[in-house]
Design an enzyme around this catalytic site. Structure first.
Site, PDB file in Angstrom:
ATOM      1  N   ARG A 224       0.855  -1.192   0.000  1.00  0.00           N
ATOM      2  CA  ARG A 224       0.000   0.000   0.000  1.00  0.00           C
ATOM      3  C   ARG A 224       0.889   1.239   0.000  1.00  0.00           C
ATOM      4  NH1 ARG A 224      -3.613   0.077   5.139  1.00  0.00           N
ATOM      5  NH2 ARG A 224      -4.370  -1.811   4.093  1.00  0.00           N
TER       6      ARG A 224
ATOM      7  N   HIS B 156      -5.270  -9.695   8.484  1.00  0.00           N
ATOM      8  CA  HIS B 156      -4.016  -8.953   8.354  1.00  0.00           C
ATOM      9  C   HIS B 156      -2.817  -9.797   8.803  1.00  0.00           C
ATOM     10  CE1 HIS B 156      -1.802  -4.922   8.885  1.00  0.00           C
ATOM     11  NE2 HIS B 156      -0.984  -5.806   9.417  1.00  0.00           N
TER      12      HIS B 156
END
Length: 273
Positions: free
Chosen positions: A110, A247
């Protein structure tokens, strides 16, 4: 020399100076505009070049996320990861395929500009368009204090991935249409937005304590699915973030102190792999 001639020469000199200044300014502007985008380091790869069987549903390329619009820096719906992390996912996928399951990734690397986009959104308290689905029980003023939004993300280091499990054969995902009615992300599986994954008890990016991987309220099949994902990945070097069942970070990280900002795009890898 007449006064008229001197005046004409002065005007010519001023015009030349202005032309030179304009040319220099245009060159500087072109130089700024032509500034190249940052590139990925050589150890970052596209996941589908390592394992094309892993399903990808890159949510931040789409408007179906807690912000409600495509996120800055996502030029393509692509999972980029450091090679060790990608190869570990390939090993996990081989184990899961034998059980009739597949990994599906929602987000991988990201860029920092995407994190900055999240921060701007979190500070805009008037923008509540996605609250009903993604954070129905959380006041937006609490997003930073409760840890849902931060100014830095481990994803920007390239070895963190958000993912789930899918039963095979995988069903086609139902498209998301902005403006459609919302259902809370922790609603029963048949009521919340369908994304083809197994039932994990909540949807992806659900800002709620029910998303904690080992929340005791999550039992039965939902807990078994979370533990299958957790045990499979932890056996291969991944570490789970306890607050988010989706995650995982591969350890040791290749870039533990670097937050990259190259776009999510194959062009970011040009000449690197």
């Amino acid at each position: 020399m007449t006064r008229l001639s001197r005046a004409a020469r002065a005007l010519t000199a001023v015009a030349a100076l202005l032309a030179t200044t304009a040319s220099a300014s245009a060159s500087a502007s072109a130089s700024v505009q032509a500034k190249p985008e940052p590139k990925a380091p050589r150890d970052v790869v596209a996941l589908n070049s390592v394992d094309p069987t892993i399903i990808q549903e890159i949510r931040y390329f789409t408007p179906h996320n807690f912000v409600g619009e495509p996120i800055d820096g996502y030029r393509q719906p692509l999972c980029l990861l450091t090679r060790p992390a990608a190869e570990a996912l390939r090993a996990a996928q081989r184990k899961l395929l034998r059980q009739g399951r597949s990994l599906k990734v929602y987000d991988c690397y990201r860029p920092q500009r995407a994190v900055d986009h999240f921060v701007r959104w979190a500070k805009d308290l008037d923008d509540q368009r996605m609250k009903t689905e993604f954070y129905p029980n959380v006041d937006k003023t609490r997003l930073f204090a409760d840890g849902y939004i931060a100014e830095k993300s481990g994803h920007s280091r390239g070895s963190t991935v958000d993912l789930t499990l899918v039963e095979l054969p995988a069903k086609p995902a139902r498209p998301y249409h902005p403006g459609q009615p919302f259902t809370p992300c922790f609603a029963p599986e048949g009521e919340r937005f369908p994304d083809t994954s197994v039932d994990m008890g909540t949807g992806y990016d659900c800002f709620d304590t029910l998303s904690h991987t080992l929340d005791p309220r999550v039992q039965g099949e939902q807990r078994a699915n979370r533990l299958l994902l957790k045990n499979t990945l932890e056996d291969l070097g991944f570490v789970n973030l306890a607050e988010e069942w989706w995650h995982y970070t591969f350890k040791p990280e290749a870039h533990p102190a670097t937050y990259f900002d190259f776009p999510v795009s194959r062009r970011s890898l040009t000449g690197h792999n």
